[in-house]
Design a protein around this motif. Sequence first.
Motif, PDB file in Angstrom:
ATOM      1  N   UNK A   1     -11.290   6.170   2.721  1.00 25.30           N
ATOM      2  CA  UNK A   1     -11.140   4.998   3.607  1.00 25.30           C
ATOM      3  C   UNK A   1     -10.178   3.955   3.048  1.00 25.30           C
ATOM      4  N   UNK A   2      -9.064   4.477   2.549  1.00 26.84           N
ATOM      5  CA  UNK A   2      -8.014   3.604   2.014  1.00 26.84           C
ATOM      6  C   UNK A   2      -7.439   2.753   3.141  1.00 26.84           C
ATOM      7  N   UNK A   3      -7.299   1.435   2.906  1.00 29.79           N
ATOM      8  CA  UNK A   3      -6.677   0.590   3.934  1.00 29.79           C
ATOM      9  C   UNK A   3      -5.357  -0.023   3.472  1.00 29.79           C
ATOM     10  N   UNK A   4      -5.013   0.163   2.184  1.00 28.84           N
ATOM     11  CA  UNK A   4      -3.778  -0.424   1.653  1.00 28.84           C
ATOM     12  C   UNK A   4      -3.096   0.582   0.736  1.00 28.84           C
ATOM     13  N   UNK A   5      -1.786   0.742   0.914  1.00 29.69           N
ATOM     14  CA  UNK A   5      -1.019   1.649   0.056  1.00 29.69           C
ATOM     15  C   UNK A   5       0.061   0.832  -0.657  1.00 29.69           C
ATOM     16  N   UNK A   6       0.186   1.044  -1.973  1.00 25.80           N
ATOM     17  CA  UNK A   6       1.319   0.460  -2.700  1.00 25.80           C
ATOM     18  C   UNK A   6       2.187   1.610  -3.231  1.00 25.80           C
ATOM     19  N   UNK A   7       3.489   1.461  -3.091  1.00 24.78           N
ATOM     20  CA  UNK A   7       4.433   2.430  -3.681  1.00 24.78           C
ATOM     21  C   UNK A   7       5.563   1.593  -4.305  1.00 24.78           C
ATOM     22  N   UNK A   8       5.592   1.576  -5.637  1.00 19.60           N
ATOM     23  CA  UNK A   8       6.515   0.677  -6.332  1.00 19.60           C
ATOM     24  C   UNK A   8       7.326   1.412  -7.391  1.00 19.60           C
ATOM     25  N   UNK A   9       8.521   0.878  -7.645  1.00 17.96           N
ATOM     26  CA  UNK A   9       9.325   1.359  -8.775  1.00 17.96           C
ATOM     27  C   UNK A   9      10.067   2.656  -8.527  1.00 17.96           C
ATOM     28  N   UNK A  10      10.308   2.995  -7.262  1.00 21.54           N
ATOM     29  CA  UNK A  10      11.106   4.200  -6.933  1.00 21.54           C
ATOM     30  C   UNK A  10      12.237   3.773  -6.007  1.00 21.54           C
ATOM     31  N   UNK A  11      13.146   4.710  -5.733  1.00 20.71           N
ATOM     32  CA  UNK A  11      14.217   4.420  -4.787  1.00 20.71           C
ATOM     33  C   UNK A  11      13.674   4.336  -3.365  1.00 20.71           C
TER      34      UNK A  11
END
Length: 232
Positions: free
Chosen positions: A88-98
């Motif tokens: 039940x994930x409601x937030x996604x972070x994706x950092x430090x990539x192109x």
Amino acid sequence: MNTVKLSDRLAAVASFVEEGAVLADIGSDHAYLPCYLVHAHKIERAIAGEVVKGPFESAVKNVKREGLDDHITVRLANGLSAIKEHDQVDTVTIAGMGGPLIATILQEGKDKLFSVKRIITQPNIHASSIRQWAMENGWKIVNEQILKEDGKIYEIIVLEKGKSVYDDLEIAVGPFLLQQRSDTFLEKWNREVLEWQRVLQSLEHAAETEEIRLKKDHLSKRIQLIGKVLSD
Ligand code: SAM
């Protein structure tokens, strides 16, 4: 034991995570971001997803060392396949990539975004790929930030579900960042335009093949588009 101290870049990403969020941090590396957020009592639960074994093992080790096994699940997985429906994930972070890699991760994992309300991305380069993906996939930009750390300039783009239409300039530089026109924003685009002008000048001496002509045309259009921001 709380030994996690975030860089300004990751702290800015963390600031966009809402209180009580259930987070999936994709490409988590050492899992610093979820560890920090749980220690700060901002979130209770997180998934840390990592596709490479070395960083995955670092994440497992750090979560254990911080005493956060009950709060953070580390999974060895490609992109959004780290997310299971029952999380039940409601937030996604994706950092430090192109930006293009982040857009590919979002595109390939679209079916994993069922319960997700907010996506926070921090592309190192080509942020435009994420804005383009958002516009084409039913997400809208709700906030952006630009910051400089150790001489490098980073952009953060926050998405929520909703229809959006952006013009070429907004896709290139960001609708919120364009409105804010901060010193860091102007520095970034001044640097880029100077570099494009330098490349364009060097191409003036090259033999006029079709490839060179297309490249010169592309650079001239970019300089003209972004030039609008700098001349206002
Ligand atoms: N997110 C952290 C940060 O911002 O400091 C780590 C950034 S690190 C430069 C990028 C991480 O993303 C690497 O550990 C890499 O292995 C991971 N990564 C790259 N592609 C991935 C994918 N498709 N799925 C999961 N992780 C990925």
